[in-house]
Design a protein around this motif. Structure first.
Motif, mmCIF file in Angstrom:
data_model
loop_
_atom_site.group_PDB
_atom_site.id
_atom_site.type_symbol
_atom_site.label_atom_id
_atom_site.label_comp_id
_atom_site.label_asym_id
_atom_site.label_seq_id
_atom_site.Cartn_x
_atom_site.Cartn_y
_atom_site.Cartn_z
ATOM 1 N N ARG A 38 0.846 -1.190 0.000
ATOM 2 C CA ARG A 38 0.000 0.000 0.000
ATOM 3 C C ARG A 38 0.882 1.241 0.000
ATOM 4 O O ARG A 38 2.026 1.187 0.463
ATOM 5 C CB ARG A 38 -0.884 0.002 1.247
ATOM 6 N N PRO A 39 0.359 2.347 -0.463
ATOM 7 C CA PRO A 39 1.163 3.579 -0.415
ATOM 8 C C PRO A 39 1.666 3.906 0.986
ATOM 9 O O PRO A 39 2.774 4.444 1.129
ATOM 10 C CB PRO A 39 0.184 4.633 -0.928
ATOM 11 N N GLU A 40 0.899 3.567 2.005
ATOM 12 C CA GLU A 40 1.332 3.861 3.377
ATOM 13 C C GLU A 40 2.471 2.956 3.841
ATOM 14 O O GLU A 40 3.016 3.163 4.930
ATOM 15 C CB GLU A 40 0.151 3.752 4.360
ATOM 16 N N ASP A 41 2.846 1.981 3.048
ATOM 17 C CA ASP A 41 4.026 1.168 3.358
ATOM 18 C C ASP A 41 5.320 1.850 2.906
ATOM 19 O O ASP A 41 6.415 1.368 3.199
ATOM 20 C CB ASP A 41 3.931 -0.202 2.683
ATOM 21 N N THR A 42 5.185 2.953 2.191
ATOM 22 C CA THR A 42 6.358 3.684 1.728
ATOM 23 C C THR A 42 7.176 4.176 2.909
ATOM 24 O O THR A 42 6.654 4.851 3.801
ATOM 25 C CB THR A 42 5.936 4.879 0.861
ATOM 26 N N ALA A 43 8.455 3.826 2.923
ATOM 27 C CA ALA A 43 9.333 4.184 4.038
ATOM 28 C C ALA A 43 10.751 3.702 3.747
ATOM 29 O O ALA A 43 10.974 2.939 2.797
ATOM 30 C CB ALA A 43 8.844 3.550 5.339
ATOM 31 N N MET A 44 11.677 4.128 4.595
ATOM 32 C CA MET A 44 13.003 3.517 4.615
ATOM 33 C C MET A 44 12.911 2.312 5.537
ATOM 34 O O MET A 44 12.482 2.445 6.686
ATOM 35 C CB MET A 44 14.043 4.511 5.130
ATOM 36 N N TYR A 45 13.324 1.178 5.041
ATOM 37 C CA TYR A 45 13.264 -0.053 5.819
ATOM 38 C C TYR A 45 14.671 -0.402 6.317
ATOM 39 O O TYR A 45 15.628 -0.438 5.540
ATOM 40 C CB TYR A 45 12.706 -1.193 4.970
ATOM 41 N N TYR A 46 14.749 -0.673 7.613
ATOM 42 C CA TYR A 46 16.024 -0.985 8.245
ATOM 43 C C TYR A 46 15.990 -2.400 8.814
ATOM 44 O O TYR A 46 15.043 -2.777 9.502
ATOM 45 C CB TYR A 46 16.313 -0.022 9.389
ATOM 46 N N CYS A 47 17.038 -3.141 8.553
ATOM 47 C CA CYS A 47 17.211 -4.437 9.193
ATOM 48 C C CYS A 47 18.037 -4.247 10.467
ATOM 49 O O CYS A 47 18.940 -3.396 10.518
ATOM 50 C CB CYS A 47 17.921 -5.413 8.264
ATOM 51 N N ALA A 48 17.700 -5.036 11.473
ATOM 52 C CA ALA A 48 18.440 -4.998 12.731
ATOM 53 C C ALA A 48 18.728 -6.421 13.175
ATOM 54 O O ALA A 48 17.983 -7.354 12.849
ATOM 55 C CB ALA A 48 17.644 -4.264 13.795
ATOM 56 N N ALA A 49 19.804 -6.587 13.915
ATOM 57 C CA ALA A 49 20.189 -7.923 14.367
ATOM 58 C C ALA A 49 20.968 -7.843 15.666
ATOM 59 O O ALA A 49 21.823 -6.957 15.835
ATOM 60 C CB ALA A 49 21.034 -8.618 13.300
ATOM 61 N N ASP A 50 20.682 -8.752 16.583
ATOM 62 C CA ASP A 50 21.436 -8.889 17.815
ATOM 63 C C ASP A 50 21.609 -10.370 18.131
ATOM 64 O O ASP A 50 20.607 -11.091 18.246
ATOM 65 C CB ASP A 50 20.727 -8.216 18.993
ATOM 66 N N PRO A 51 22.837 -10.823 18.306
ATOM 67 C CA PRO A 51 23.041 -12.200 18.759
ATOM 68 C C PRO A 51 22.797 -12.264 20.273
ATOM 69 O O PRO A 51 22.798 -11.253 20.954
ATOM 70 C CB PRO A 51 24.513 -12.465 18.426
ATOM 71 N N VAL A 52 22.574 -13.430 20.777
ATOM 72 C CA VAL A 52 22.446 -13.638 22.216
ATOM 73 C C VAL A 52 21.360 -12.737 22.795
ATOM 74 O O VAL A 52 21.601 -11.932 23.707
ATOM 75 C CB VAL A 52 23.788 -13.413 22.957
ATOM 76 N N PHE A 53 20.162 -12.850 22.239
ATOM 77 C CA PHE A 53 19.033 -12.083 22.754
ATOM 78 C C PHE A 53 17.924 -13.051 23.115
ATOM 79 O O PHE A 53 17.686 -14.038 22.436
ATOM 80 C CB PHE A 53 18.544 -11.067 21.717
#
Length: 127
Positions: free
Chosen positions: A87-102
């Motif tokens: 949808r148009p409202e999905d427009t954004a900058m998408y960031y991946c994040a990761a943490d080991p041992v969580f």
């Protein structure tokens, strides 16, 4: 040190699909809490989908539940996000994040403030 790299994204018309991929390096063989966040102009960064690569059900924001699917890649440090019915409202900058041992339980609930982020990839959905 954990480095996070995203790929995918781009422009698509409403109703279309895109796939984002993410790989975290630095802790090979270690399961991670990994996921996607997004930030549109003028808005705060928000969680989209999160999964613990050691197992367990993923977490989705209500706004994307049923349209987006996060899945683990071939290794415990990789995930993909399949976005459908965009949808148009999905427009954004998408960031991946990761943490080991969580904590996998907190990860599966989306109760996570990541320490390691990718640079972001733009997703634009036109009407």
């Amino acid at each position: 040190q954990v480095d996070v790299a995203e790929s995918g994204g781009g422009s698509v018309q409403a109703g279309g699909s895109l796939t984002l991929s993410c790989v975290a390096s630095g802790y090979r063989g270690q399961s991670h809490c990994m996921g996607w966040f997004r930030q549109a102009p003028g808005n705060e960064r928000e969680v989209v989908a999160v999964v613990h690569t050691g197992g367990g059900a993923p977490y989705y924001a209500d706004s994307v539940n049923g349209r987006f699917t996060i899945s683990q890649g071939a290794a415990s440090n990789a995930v993909t996000l399949r976005m459908s019915s965009l949808r148009p409202e999905d427009t954004a900058m998408y960031y991946c994040a990761a943490d080991p041992v969580f904590n996998p339980i907190r990860c599966g609930r989306g109760e996570w403030s990541p320490n390691h982020w990718g640079q972001g990839t733009q997703v634009t959905v036109s009407s």
